[in-house]
Design an enzyme around this catalytic site. Structure first.
Site, mmCIF file in Angstrom:
data_model
loop_
_atom_site.group_PDB
_atom_site.id
_atom_site.type_symbol
_atom_site.label_atom_id
_atom_site.label_comp_id
_atom_site.label_asym_id
_atom_site.label_seq_id
_atom_site.Cartn_x
_atom_site.Cartn_y
_atom_site.Cartn_z
ATOM 1 N N TRP A 88 0.845 -1.192 0.000
ATOM 2 C CA TRP A 88 0.000 0.000 0.000
ATOM 3 C C TRP A 88 0.881 1.244 0.000
ATOM 4 O O TRP A 88 2.051 1.206 0.374
ATOM 5 C CB TRP A 88 -0.941 0.012 1.202
ATOM 6 N N GLU A 131 7.975 6.844 13.649
ATOM 7 C CA GLU A 131 8.026 6.197 12.337
ATOM 8 C C GLU A 131 8.957 6.936 11.386
ATOM 9 O O GLU A 131 9.638 6.326 10.568
ATOM 10 C CB GLU A 131 6.623 6.103 11.740
ATOM 11 N N GLU A 169 8.818 1.092 6.520
ATOM 12 C CA GLU A 169 8.795 2.020 7.646
ATOM 13 C C GLU A 169 8.676 3.462 7.160
ATOM 14 O O GLU A 169 8.011 4.297 7.779
ATOM 15 C CB GLU A 169 10.068 1.849 8.495
ATOM 16 N N HIS A 172 5.148 4.414 6.587
ATOM 17 C CA HIS A 172 4.398 4.673 7.813
ATOM 18 C C HIS A 172 4.533 6.142 8.209
ATOM 19 O O HIS A 172 3.549 6.817 8.524
ATOM 20 C CB HIS A 172 4.925 3.804 8.955
ATOM 21 N N GLU A 204 9.815 -3.705 17.251
ATOM 22 C CA GLU A 204 8.725 -3.925 16.306
ATOM 23 C C GLU A 204 7.451 -4.393 17.024
ATOM 24 O O GLU A 204 6.340 -4.039 16.638
ATOM 25 C CB GLU A 204 9.138 -4.947 15.241
ATOM 26 N N THR A 207 5.906 -1.226 18.608
ATOM 27 C CA THR A 207 5.188 -0.360 17.678
ATOM 28 C C THR A 207 3.905 -1.031 17.185
ATOM 29 O O THR A 207 2.905 -0.353 16.931
ATOM 30 C CB THR A 207 6.077 0.027 16.484
ATOM 31 N N ASP A 236 1.756 -4.095 9.389
ATOM 32 C CA ASP A 236 3.130 -4.158 8.883
ATOM 33 C C ASP A 236 4.106 -4.458 10.013
ATOM 34 O O ASP A 236 5.016 -5.280 9.878
ATOM 35 C CB ASP A 236 3.516 -2.830 8.234
ATOM 36 N N GLU A 237 3.927 -3.766 11.135
ATOM 37 C CA GLU A 237 4.846 -3.953 12.253
ATOM 38 C C GLU A 237 4.803 -5.393 12.764
ATOM 39 O O GLU A 237 5.822 -5.931 13.219
ATOM 40 C CB GLU A 237 4.516 -2.983 13.390
ATOM 41 N N HIS A 240 7.004 -7.428 10.592
ATOM 42 C CA HIS A 240 8.400 -7.148 10.901
ATOM 43 C C HIS A 240 8.830 -7.850 12.185
ATOM 44 O O HIS A 240 9.926 -8.409 12.265
ATOM 45 C CB HIS A 240 8.602 -5.631 11.059
#
Length: 372
Positions: A88, A131, A169, A172, A204, A207, A236-237, A240
């Site tokens: 995205w 971020e 990242e 973000h 990670e 967050t 996403d985090e 990760h």
């Protein structure tokens, strides 16, 4: 997002950094709490701490071990990256400036934002700062022996992961930055990948938790688009976190002695997120004040810090390690017993904090006062 324990020396071009000076143990009279487990005492500390950086502490044979893990990283770590065509972009969540309805879309966004209280926006700005600092970790990762991107375009698995993670990242920070703009309300690794990957495993997950909580609060305040933004970043985090914890899990498999000692070393230094040196030119305690708001709202708390530590200890099966040296056993006992100690300190800090209620003016909220 917000932890105040001293960590990896990352420098940011946006007035942020993280540092890992040698820190006192938890036997210190200082109390750790807030969205970083901030130190609570009456002595005013300097904004930035000088420290001696140890470099290249890992012996050559362990550097070779990481190089030998190339195929393993390709099959186990790169699978946690999204294909470029499926990633995205910030524009997917924001008003389209090329559309005829752009101004109406911005007006609608601002109407939603009006319903969100100032304390939430304090935390959201802190999230954005965190971020925006994270891509500078690419510089840090490229100092780690055995896994660095030697050319900036290396095809090794470690280098591919670093570049792709940094890009995610960066999105973000861009997304939160543009949302806040349109709303009108405007973590020493010693070049050691053991320490670096233990740190990122912790960071990670932190967050992931904090962005997930800001998504929940945005939904409660009626801004479902903002909830989608924060939720997408949290997702996403989580990917990760999964990748980094896999790396450390592999290190425990190959070198339990060295890994547990590095784990203990990192936790003795304490973990600090990249925003802990945030400064607006006015408030030298800005991060502590931001942390207090995040703690009060439940976005990220000292309890979360202890939860993350205990999660990693359990996930990596640290308590089950055998065959350790006396030093390894001491490290094992330290990290396995640290969670309960942190919880006790947090309870005391919470009690003290309740006795000192107050408000503070945040410059990024046009100097409006927000409850700590």
């Amino acid at each position: 997002m917000a932890l105040k324990l001293n960590a990896i020396p990352f420098q940011s071009s946006k007035s942020l950094a993280s540092a890992i000076p040698r820190a006192a143990s938890l036997r210190s009279p200082k109390v750790l709490m807030a969205s970083t487990l901030k130190e609570v005492d009456t002595v005013k500390k300097p904004l930035r701490e000088a420290h001696v950086q140890v470099t290249h502490s890992m012996p050559p044979q362990k550097i070779e071990m990481f190089k030998a893990l190339e195929d393993w990283a390709e099959n186990n770590i790169l699978v946690h990256l999204r294909p470029v065509e499926k990633c995205w972009q910030p524009q997917d969540f924001l008003p389209d400036p090329c559309s005829d309805g752009f101004y109406d879309q911005v007006k609608e966004l601002r109407e939603r934002a009006k319903e969100i209280p100032d304390d939430y926006f304090v935390v959201l700005v802190g999230d954005m700062i965190t971020e925006e600092a994270l891509p500078t970790y690419q510089t840090m990762l490229n100092t780690l022996d055995g896994v660095r991107d030697e050319t900036g375009a290396s095809l090794t698995s470690w280098a591919i992961w670093t570049r792709a993670w940094t890009a995610e990242e960066n999105r973000h920070g861009d997304l939160l930055n543009k949302y806040l703009f349109l709303s009108g309300r405007d973590p020493g690794t010693e070049n050691n990948p053991y320490l670096g990957f233990i740190y990122t495993s912790f960071q990670e997950r932190a967050t992931f938790i904090s962005h997930g909580n800001t998504a929940r609060l945005a939904k409660q305040h009626g801004d479902f688009k903002l909830a989608q933004i924060c939720g997408s970043i949290a997702s996403d985090e989580k990917r990760h976190e999964t990748a980094y914890t896999k790396i450390v899990e592999k290190l425990f498999e190959l070198d339990p002695e060295g890994t547990v000692q590095c784990f203990a070393d990192m936790m003795r230094r304490k973990i600090s997120m990249p925003a802990h040196l945030m400064y607006d030119g006015k408030d030298e305690s800005l991060f502590e004040h931001y942390s207090s708001v995040a703690q009060r709202l439940g976005v990220y708390t000292a309890r979360d810090y202890a939860d993350i530590l205990e999660h990693l200890v359990s996930h990596w099966k640290v308590g089950a390690l055998t065959g350790l040296s006396s030093e390894g056993q001491k490290a094992q006992e330290f990290v396995c017993g640290l969670g309960p100690r942190i919880r006790k300190l947090e309870e005391r800090a919470q009690s003290r904090a309740k006795q000192q209620p107050g408000k503070i003016a945040f410059s990024w909220m046009h100097n409006r006062e927000v409850q700590l």
